[in-house]
Design an enzyme around this catalytic site. Sequence first.
Site, PDB file in Angstrom:
ATOM      1  N   LYS A 181     -31.975 -28.828 -33.876  1.00 46.29           N
ATOM      2  CA  LYS A 181     -32.670 -27.899 -34.910  1.00 46.29           C
ATOM      3  C   LYS A 181     -33.867 -28.296 -35.250  1.00 46.29           C
ATOM      4  CE  LYS A 181     -28.755 -25.806 -35.037  1.00 46.29           C
ATOM      5  NZ  LYS A 181     -28.337 -24.298 -34.536  1.00 46.29           N
ATOM      6  N   HIS A 312     -23.335 -18.476 -25.944  1.00 50.07           N
ATOM      7  CA  HIS A 312     -23.782 -19.423 -27.326  1.00 50.07           C
ATOM      8  C   HIS A 312     -22.288 -19.775 -27.726  1.00 50.07           C
ATOM      9  CE1 HIS A 312     -23.922 -19.333 -31.931  1.00 50.07           C
ATOM     10  NE2 HIS A 312     -24.864 -20.047 -31.452  1.00 50.07           N
TER      11      HIS A 312
END
Length: 388
Positions: A181, A312
Amino acid sequence: MSAAGRTGHERDRARAGEVRGAVIADLRSTLHRVPMPRPWSPDMTGIHLVVTRLTTGDGRTGTGFSWAPWVGGPAVHALLESDVRDAALGLPAHPEVVFDRLWWHLHEAGRGGLVTIALAAVDLALWDLRAAADGLVDTLGRRRDAVPVYGSGVNRHYSLDELVAQAERWAALGRTAAKIKVGRDDLAEDVERVAAVRRVLGPDARLMVDANQLWDLPRAIRAAEALRPYDPYWIEEPLPAEDVPAYARLRASVDVPIALGENTYTAYQFRDLLTAGACDIVQPNVVRVGGITPFLRIAELARTFDVPAYPHLLPDISGQLACCLPMPAMVEDVEDASFAALGLLTEPHPIRIEGGLLYPGDHGGHGIRFDADALAATAVERPGYSGG
C-alpha cells in the site's frame, strides 16, 4: 468423493440435475464476524462473512458466500434473507438465468453494491451445484494448471520495519511478486517504503503499489514519476474509482500500467472503463460483481480490449477462476487473510500455494467447504432474526 473418483454415470447424473429442470426450493443464509490475526487497520480487526445454503427441489445443495471486509455484512445478510430469497424460490437452478432475473428484479435497490454482493452468494451456490461432477476449473474450462500468486498486505499503517519484515516473509516463501500500500501523507515516505521493499525482493521481482483511491490527478502523476526508479509493475486505484475521465487522463500522462476494478460492480461500468482507455488491467472481485457468472462476462469483455483480468482478493475461489481465464493472470494472496488461513475451511482446501504458484485442488464443485465449528464460533445473531 473427488471429481476424478466419480464414475461416468455419476457425472452424467450430476450434470443432469440442471437439465431436468430442478428449481430453487430453499435458500438460507447465516452471518458471521471472523477475527483477523493480522488486522487491516487499528480499527478493522475482523471481516463479515455470509454463508448461504441453496437447496433444489430434487434435494441437492450448493454452498455460496458473500463477504464484506469493512461494512455492509448485516445488510447483505438481511437482503439475502428477504428480497433475494423471496425472488429466488422457484427459479430454475441455472446460474446465468438466476443472475439475470434477480439482478433485474432487485435493481431498484441498486445495480451494484449491496445488491451484487448479495447475489454473489446465490450465484456461487449455483456454480457449486453445476460443477459438482467435474470441479469448478474443469467445468469452466481449464486453460492452465497453475497461476502465479503475489504476496499482498493491507499495510499502510505498518512501520517501515514492519513492512520490511513482511516483505522478507514473502521472499522466504518464494514469492516473486508482491504488492504494498501507498498513499501516506508525505510522498517521500511512500518512495522510501517502496525502495525498501524493492531492496528485499530484488530487481527481478514484480512489485505493485496500491493507493486505494487516495490521490488526486496531479498527485498521482507526481507519484508515478517519483516511483519510476523502482519499476512498479502497476499502480492500483490511484484515483477515486468512479472518476473514469481522470483515469483516462492519468493513463495518457504516465508510462506505468494502471490497474483498477475492485470497486467496480457491473459489466456496464467495466465497459465504460475499457472504452475510455482508463486502465491496463481490470481487477474484478468475484463477490462484488455478483458471482462467477458476471465475473466471466467481465473477463470476456476485457479480452476484447486485450486487457487482462486479475481477480481481486479471495484466493480460495479467485485462484480457480484464474486457471480458466482467457488471458494469463496473477492471484492476490493477502497475508493471513484467505478463508483457509482464517481457519474457516475443512481440508482438503480448494487451492494450494507452493512458492510463487497457486494450484487448484481435486474436488467437486468449487471446493469451499466451511468448517461447522468455525461458523458456529463466529455466528452473529441480528436483532429480530431467528436464523435460517
